[in-house]
Design a protein around this motif. Structure first.
Motif, PDB file in Angstrom:
ATOM      1  N   UNK A 181      -1.850  -9.873   5.514  1.00 36.42           N
ATOM      2  CA  UNK A 181      -1.001  -9.109   6.433  1.00 36.42           C
ATOM      3  C   UNK A 181      -0.681  -7.741   5.851  1.00 36.42           C
ATOM      4  N   UNK A 182      -0.329  -7.701   4.568  1.00 37.26           N
ATOM      5  CA  UNK A 182      -0.021  -6.430   3.920  1.00 37.26           C
ATOM      6  C   UNK A 182      -1.285  -5.577   3.801  1.00 37.26           C
ATOM      7  N   UNK A 183      -2.414  -6.226   3.445  1.00 39.54           N
ATOM      8  CA  UNK A 183      -3.671  -5.477   3.318  1.00 39.54           C
ATOM      9  C   UNK A 183      -4.055  -4.833   4.654  1.00 39.54           C
ATOM     10  N   UNK A 184      -3.892  -5.584   5.741  1.00 41.68           N
ATOM     11  CA  UNK A 184      -4.284  -5.049   7.048  1.00 41.68           C
ATOM     12  C   UNK A 184      -3.279  -4.036   7.579  1.00 41.68           C
ATOM     13  N   UNK A 185      -2.035  -4.164   7.153  1.00 39.64           N
ATOM     14  CA  UNK A 185      -1.053  -3.160   7.547  1.00 39.64           C
ATOM     15  C   UNK A 185      -1.411  -1.819   6.901  1.00 39.64           C
ATOM     16  N   UNK A 225      -2.458   2.682  -4.600  1.00 38.49           N
ATOM     17  CA  UNK A 225      -3.028   1.800  -3.585  1.00 38.49           C
ATOM     18  C   UNK A 225      -2.640   2.267  -2.182  1.00 38.49           C
ATOM     19  N   UNK A 226      -1.382   2.691  -2.016  1.00 34.04           N
ATOM     20  CA  UNK A 226      -0.921   3.165  -0.720  1.00 34.04           C
ATOM     21  C   UNK A 226      -1.580   4.476  -0.311  1.00 34.04           C
ATOM     22  N   UNK A 227      -2.195   5.172  -1.257  1.00 39.27           N
ATOM     23  CA  UNK A 227      -2.921   6.397  -0.917  1.00 39.27           C
ATOM     24  C   UNK A 227      -4.059   6.115   0.052  1.00 39.27           C
ATOM     25  N   UNK A 228      -4.503   4.856   0.128  1.00 35.70           N
ATOM     26  CA  UNK A 228      -5.551   4.477   1.064  1.00 35.70           C
ATOM     27  C   UNK A 228      -5.036   4.062   2.427  1.00 35.70           C
ATOM     28  N   UNK A 233       3.285   6.909   7.748  1.00 34.20           N
ATOM     29  CA  UNK A 233       4.198   5.939   8.353  1.00 34.20           C
ATOM     30  C   UNK A 233       3.806   4.518   7.969  1.00 34.20           C
ATOM     31  N   UNK A 234       2.495   4.256   7.939  1.00 27.14           N
ATOM     32  CA  UNK A 234       2.017   2.936   7.522  1.00 27.14           C
ATOM     33  C   UNK A 234       2.373   2.676   6.070  1.00 27.14           C
ATOM     34  N   UNK A 235       2.165   3.672   5.213  1.00 28.77           N
ATOM     35  CA  UNK A 235       2.515   3.519   3.801  1.00 28.77           C
ATOM     36  C   UNK A 235       4.002   3.213   3.650  1.00 28.77           C
ATOM     37  N   UNK A 236       4.836   3.869   4.432  1.00 29.99           N
ATOM     38  CA  UNK A 236       6.275   3.623   4.363  1.00 29.99           C
ATOM     39  C   UNK A 236       6.610   2.196   4.769  1.00 29.99           C
TER      40      UNK A 236
END
Length: 278
Positions: A181-185, A225-228, A233-236
């Protein structure tokens, strides 16, 4: 448990991060190896592996739908088993598999005179059967089309007595798919994380015999990792979900925690060495 990040070590051509060194030790490259590395975009394997083999061909592979697009045995001197230290591997260098690699695709590959770069479809590699003694695929199996088709191609071009080494994300056999779920978010195109059993089953179904397996936990900072992520908004949203878990909120499966004032999380990685069955 020691919580200090392992230092990078020196190899031919420069510093190599601990997790990549672990993969190289698992691969056991030989000076006589003719190697094929298959990846999507720019990856670290050609530069790290190239100086340790006779010749390396790096395939910058495209998904099939895109436009244009003997293993470990005592007889050959390779280890029948590999043992590694317990505890999580620590990554602090921002190596982010696999989505962020697409940002790097236009950067030149550091290939030398004994290394070749080509573009190809990973499910239809332009090489004859048994062409390579070593075939590697790091964080690319699930991003290049049907993974079973890709596996069959990797095994097809590997000669008898050679080995195919797959490095990829996995989840435990008893772990549910909630972790995705987190990976797809973060990445809506994330293909899902296979269980260890599923990954090995696909390799054997494609015609490979499993020779060695290394499964371990990787602990890494969240921000690289969140750079991808597809947008800020998704990263947040991902960051907030992880922080909420640290504060006692719903579990994400990523086991986040604060280290040195930074937010870190965990993944499970696997290295699998297989031999094509004649």
């Amino acid at each position: 448990m020691n919580t200090h990040p392992a230092p990078a070590t020196r190899e031919t051509g420069g510093a190599i991060a601990p997790h990549l060194r672990r993969l190289l030790e698992f691969v056991e490259p030989d000076r006589d190896d003719v190697c094929l590395d298959v990846a999507r975009g720019r990856g670290p394997m050609p530069a790290a592996l190239g100086p340790q083999v006779r010749h390396l061909t790096a395939v910058d592979a495209m998904p099939a739908h895109a436009p244009g697009g003997h293993g470990a045995s005592g007889t050959n001197g390779r280890m029948s088993t590999v043992e590694f230290g317990t505890g999580p591997v620590r990554i602090a260098d921002g190596d982010t598999p696999p989505a962020a690699a697409t940002r790097e695709e236009r950067r030149p590959h550091p290939l030398g005179p004994d290394r070749t770069l080509v573009k190809a479809d990973a499910s239809a590699l332009p090489y004859r059967d048994n062409a390579f003694s070593l075939v590697t695929a790091r964080f690319s199996l699930y991003n290049l089309g049907d993974p079973e088709h890709v596996l069959r191609e990797l095994l097809r071009v590997c000669r008898p007595g050679g080995r195919v080494v797959i490095a990829d994300l996995v989840r435990g056999n008893l772990t549910g798919p909630d972790r995705d779920r987190i990976e797809r978010l973060r990445d809506p195109d994330h293909p899902g994380t296979p269980s260890i059993a599923r990954l090995t089953e696909m390799i054997t179904s494609a015609g490979g015999s499993i020779r060695r397996l290394d499964v371990f936990t990787v602990e890494r900072p969240v921000e690289p990792w969140l750079a991808g992520s597809c947008d800020d908004a998704t990263a947040d949203r991902v960051r907030r979900a992880l922080i909420d878990e640290v504060d006692g909120g719903p579990r994400t499966g990523a086991k986040p925690r604060i280290i040195g004032g930074e937010l870190w999380f965990t993944q499970s990685w696997a290295h699998v060495a297989a031999e094509p069955i004649p």
